[in-house]
Design an enzyme around this catalytic site. Structure first.
Site, PDB file in Angstrom:
ATOM      1  CB  CYS A  36     -11.598 -26.686   7.939  1.00  0.00           C
ATOM      2  SG  CYS A  36     -10.170 -25.666   7.525  1.00  0.00           S
TER       3      CYS A  36
ATOM      4  CG  ASP B 156      -0.256  -0.102   2.521  1.00  0.00           C
ATOM      5  OD1 ASP B 156      -0.950  -0.307   3.532  1.00  0.00           O
ATOM      6  OD2 ASP B 156       0.987   0.025   2.572  1.00  0.00           O
TER       7      ASP B 156
ATOM      8  CB  CYS C 208      -9.307 -28.361  10.732  1.00  0.00           C
ATOM      9  SG  CYS C 208     -10.083 -26.784  11.166  1.00  0.00           S
TER      10      CYS C 208
ATOM     11  N   GLY D 165       1.160   3.653   2.259  1.00  0.00           N
ATOM     12  CA  GLY D 165       1.534   4.218   3.558  1.00  0.00           C
ATOM     13  C   GLY D 165       0.486   5.187   4.077  1.00  0.00           C
ATOM     14  N   GLY D 166      -0.383   5.636   3.188  1.00  0.00           N
ATOM     15  CA  GLY D 166      -1.332   6.675   3.574  1.00  0.00           C
ATOM     16  C   GLY D 166      -2.259   6.268   4.697  1.00  0.00           C
TER      17      GLY D 166
ATOM     18  N   GLY E 226     -11.468   3.635   0.525  1.00  0.00           N
ATOM     19  CA  GLY E 226     -12.393   4.387   1.351  1.00  0.00           C
ATOM     20  C   GLY E 226     -13.680   3.684   1.685  1.00  0.00           C
TER      21      GLY E 226
END
Lengths: 403, 403
Positions: free
Chosen positions: A332, A90, A337, A92-93, A244
């Protein structure tokens, strides 16, 4: 070196392949979050065992420590952490807005104080591009402006943040515009790094095939979302994220915005819904045309004793599991499991053993990754809607009160 | 169902095989400590990958939580924790003396308050036998009396402990005598459990083939040690431990006591030196006739960033390793060294990541287990003395100041 191919569709759901400099990723895909260069409580071998093809690294953390320049000297993030497969970073924001002290946003970028030592830093669209060039992830994200509300602050706190010194804009529309201007700067920067690396000798480019994704903002306002798509695609990126969301808005609002926004993005490029979500969110957003997801929920919830099962979430510390000899999920196939009981995992968890975090995290991640594998298969066979209704029939995100 | 065979000797060093109800263990062996049913920060798969054949469980912790009766209902400790291989449990005595509050020792046993919740408990030779019968380890230890000095208390604290309410004896000789009386009671108890289990329905025997080892005490007094051997062997156990060492005495004193005591024990039965030690201690005590070791050092030191190398210990957080791209040990074949650099491990350790604990622990344990494997091979080939001198030539337990 980076490309995306669509293999099949089923309604709006898409089955594809990302080709990256470090290998392919089958989509739709889920990316475990390897915050500081490791997924918390797991080794890379655990990740490989549960089927992770691509992981996410947090630029904010890696920039502060051990530093992107140190990582570049080591040959880049892949070499440094010993993960030879695809990786996304990403910008860093998000962590600047959620972790750092003293944030001040200007048109230039964001000034902040490191949460580690209080030192002052500046993050700009250009420097976020440079940092990720040094890290050498396969996919880098542009720096976007997060409005206060987008990191979970109430409107009151947002106004307080503004009084503290954040400069406008802080409303959705102006933030969307700034994100678009920042995106153009990030694109210009990476194009310069690609075309003329010698002109920026201070930036060691450890992965020349790195792709850059733009981020569509606009909050929960469809018109802003449409405008943001326009502004972002006209710059032109290698893929597009919807940012967002999953920041406190109601789930059905999130689904509606995804339904509105995803189809507006270029069909031939990958679509990445950032920071989402619970398993039912993955199903619903695949149904609306999303290809890529990342989220801390499976890993964080595991460390908090919240285990995923076919029917929903169980809290392993509950006394009812003290002598439960069944695995976390009866169907699973994960390493946890196959070998361990709820009773044993509960014991380790209550005793505060690190091994509990490892075993529970491996299970939850396997649950997510196995779900994505089933989704991919269903899209190819045209049975995605069947999987979707079956899933909602059995899985409930509300914590299970009884077995 | 439990037996020990000597395969070869080289001087006083012995190569053997323990046969247990859950499989064989090659000796000399090192047993990682799986305190509460897991080796801290490792999964069983990690343990298997680094070559652990047998692990140790702490009866004190398991008795308090989740409880030996719960574990018995689950089928015993092997079933409960999902470890199908050999296991040894201690008696609980050491943690009672080192962890519990309000300890009061009488001829009957020891009363204490749980460190978890302050509840009053009593541990006797009989109840320690019963608890371990429920746990169903392959080797159970008798409850022995640890003198204050034997859990690292100074003589001053020992006198203070006596004033607090510990009843005599608390000097070496009387403690050795009491240990012998307690050993006889423990032996009588297990013989009754073996011969007439229906007469003790409150004790679920989950591993009928469980062996019981006696423990030789006597501090650093050779005469007391000789007497303790006599008193313990005349009762007759399935194996013998040397207890009460590595509790603060000088290393050369420890070696001398082992050299004195081990040869007095029956040649045809396994000899277990409890709670020892550093890698050079393992070499030296194998040279003196020890077959089995357990110690928290490799695992605890790993979690504290102390990494073992061929030349000694390095502190991974030191700044000199910040960009060191070499593995922890250049000659090590463990999963950590095959994949990761000192720089990355240092980064994870400084960042407080659980993954650091896992990777460092796996390495340190592999170091110990690989050393034991090399020792076993050397004994068979008659080259143990060569290994011993070569080892001391290269390995120093003092922390390394430079590479």
């Amino acid at each position: 070196m980076f490309s995306f191919s669509l293999i099949a569709t089923d309604g709006a759901a898409r089955r594809g392949v990302l080709t990256t400099p470090h290998g392919d990723v089958q989509t739709p895909c889920f990316m475990p979050v390897g915050t500081r260069g490791a997924v918390k409580a797991l080794t890379h071998r655990d990740l490989e065992e549960v089927g992770a093809e691509i992981i996410l690294g947090n630029t904010y953390h890696l920039h502060l420590r051990p530093g992107d320049e140190l990582i570049a000297r080591a040959g880049g993030l892949h070499a440094f952490i010993g993960w030879p497969r695809p990786m996304l970073t990403d910008s860093g924001g998000y962590q600047v807005f959620s972790l750092a002290g003293m944030r001040r946003v200007t048109e230039d970028g964001v000034e902040f104080r490191s949460h580690l030592d209080g030192a002052r830093h500046v993050l700009t669209p250009e420097s976020a591009t440079d940092i990720q060039a040094r890290l050498g992830s396969d996919i880098a994200m542009v720096l976007d402006e997060l409005v206060g509300a987008e990191v979970g602050q109430s409107p009151f706190r947002e106004r307080a943040a503004r009084r503290k010194g954040d400069c406008p804009p802080s409303d959705g529309g102006l933030a969307m515009e700034r994100t678009a201007r920042w995106a153009a700067r990030a694109r210009a920067r990476i194009q310069r790094l690609r075309a003329d690396p010698q002109s920026v000798p201070e930036v060691t480019i450890t992965n020349p095939g790195q792709a850059q994704f733009g981020i569509v903002q606009g909050g929960t306002n469809p018109s802003l979302r449409t405008a943001s798509v326009q502004r972002t695609t006209e710059i032109g990126f290698d893929g597009y994220a919807i940012g967002g969301l999953s920041v406190g808005e109601p789930v059905d609002v999130m689904y509606d915005i995804v339904a509105h926004t995803a189809p507006l993005l270029p069909e031939s490029q990958p679509r990445y819904l950032m920071g989402t979500g619970m398993p039912d969110d993955l199903v619903e957003c695949v149904a609306r045309g999303v290809d890529m997801f990342d989220c801390v929920l499976p890993t964080r919830n595991a460390r908090n004793g919240q285990l995923l099962t076919r029917t929903g979430v169980i809290a392993i510390k509950n006394a009812q599991y003290a002598e439960d000899r069944t695995p976390p999920d009866a169907e699973c196939g994960c390493p946890t499991c196959r070998r361990f009981s709820r009773a044993y995992l509960r014991h380790l968890y209550v005793a505060g053993e690190m091994t509990a975090a490892t075993l529970l995290t491996a299970h939850n991640l396997y649950f997510y990754l196995d779900l994505m594998a089933k989704i991919r298969e269903a899209i190819v066979f045209g049975t995605f809607e069947k999987l979707r209704s079956e899933f909602h029939r059995t899985f409930s995100r509300r914590p299970q009160q009884s077995r």
